[in-house]
Design an enzyme around this catalytic site. Sequence first.
Site, PDB file in Angstrom:
ATOM      1  N   LEU A  17       0.968  -1.254   0.066  1.00  0.00           N
ATOM      2  CA  LEU A  17      -0.100  -0.198  -0.039  1.00  0.00           C
ATOM      3  C   LEU A  17       0.541   1.239   0.174  1.00  0.00           C
ATOM      4  O   LEU A  17       0.754   2.170  -0.809  1.00  0.00           O
ATOM      5  CB  LEU A  17      -0.572   0.286   1.121  1.00  0.00           C
ATOM      6  CG  LEU A  17      -2.359  -0.941   0.891  1.00  0.00           C
ATOM      7  CD1 LEU A  17      -2.535  -1.406   2.509  1.00  0.00           C
ATOM      8  CD2 LEU A  17      -3.246  -0.584   0.028  1.00  0.00           C
ATOM      9  N   PHE A  34       1.570   1.856  -3.444  1.00  0.00           N
ATOM     10  CA  PHE A  34       1.286   2.327  -4.351  1.00  0.00           C
ATOM     11  C   PHE A  34       0.893   3.535  -4.094  1.00  0.00           C
ATOM     12  O   PHE A  34      -0.071   4.134  -5.098  1.00  0.00           O
ATOM     13  CB  PHE A  34      -0.540   1.155  -4.477  1.00  0.00           C
ATOM     14  CG  PHE A  34      -1.668   1.571  -4.849  1.00  0.00           C
ATOM     15  CD1 PHE A  34      -1.359   0.666  -6.352  1.00  0.00           C
ATOM     16  CD2 PHE A  34      -2.796   2.089  -4.213  1.00  0.00           C
ATOM     17  CE1 PHE A  34      -2.976   1.196  -6.770  1.00  0.00           C
ATOM     18  CE2 PHE A  34      -4.088   2.977  -4.927  1.00  0.00           C
ATOM     19  CZ  PHE A  34      -3.679   2.140  -6.768  1.00  0.00           C
ATOM     20  N   GLU A  35       0.739   4.370  -3.047  1.00  0.00           N
ATOM     21  CA  GLU A  35      -0.128   5.232  -3.179  1.00  0.00           C
ATOM     22  C   GLU A  35       1.492   6.046  -2.878  1.00  0.00           C
ATOM     23  O   GLU A  35       1.481   7.416  -2.819  1.00  0.00           O
ATOM     24  CB  GLU A  35      -0.003   5.329  -1.014  1.00  0.00           C
ATOM     25  CG  GLU A  35      -1.579   4.214  -0.903  1.00  0.00           C
ATOM     26  CD  GLU A  35      -2.373   5.314  -1.420  1.00  0.00           C
ATOM     27  OE1 GLU A  35      -2.521   6.089  -2.536  1.00  0.00           O
ATOM     28  OE2 GLU A  35      -3.927   4.554  -1.457  1.00  0.00           O
ATOM     29  N   GLY A  36       2.818   5.678  -2.997  1.00  0.00           N
ATOM     30  CA  GLY A  36       3.639   7.095  -3.462  1.00  0.00           C
ATOM     31  C   GLY A  36       3.961   7.243  -1.707  1.00  0.00           C
ATOM     32  O   GLY A  36       4.861   8.082  -2.499  1.00  0.00           O
TER      33      GLY A  36
END
Length: 138
Positions: free
Chosen positions: A59, A62-64
């Site tokens: 996550l 994914f969220e940078g």
Amino acid sequence: MTCYKHGKAVFKGMGKTVEKYPLVIAEEANIPFLLNIPGTGRRIIGEIYSVDEQLLHFLDDFEGCPNWYQRTPQEIEILEWEGTDDSPDERPAANSIITCFVYSTTCYQPEWLQLPYHKCYDAFGNHGLRYIRHRDII
């Protein structure tokens, strides 16, 4: 429990941020952005999950995190708890406060502050701004 190829998640319940934040829908893809501006906006309603380390790392990627989004601990008021695998002494009561990680951003366009603030996000909500996957835009 839900098993993903990137880790495991268990839905625990619903909660609401103790602090107000602006949740806006922006960009061509109608992406929800939780702006890290405490005290502005609305108390945000969302789902609470327990995730394993593997999924947490996925996550973050994914969220940078930490460049685009930041994962920060936030106080969350319990609205309802469904965590069936919890022992009775681990189950938080309704309206109690727990700490959860939340992804928010300090990277946003100034004009986003003029957008409507939402209290929750649903891709099919009455705002009419359906999320568009990147591959559908190209």
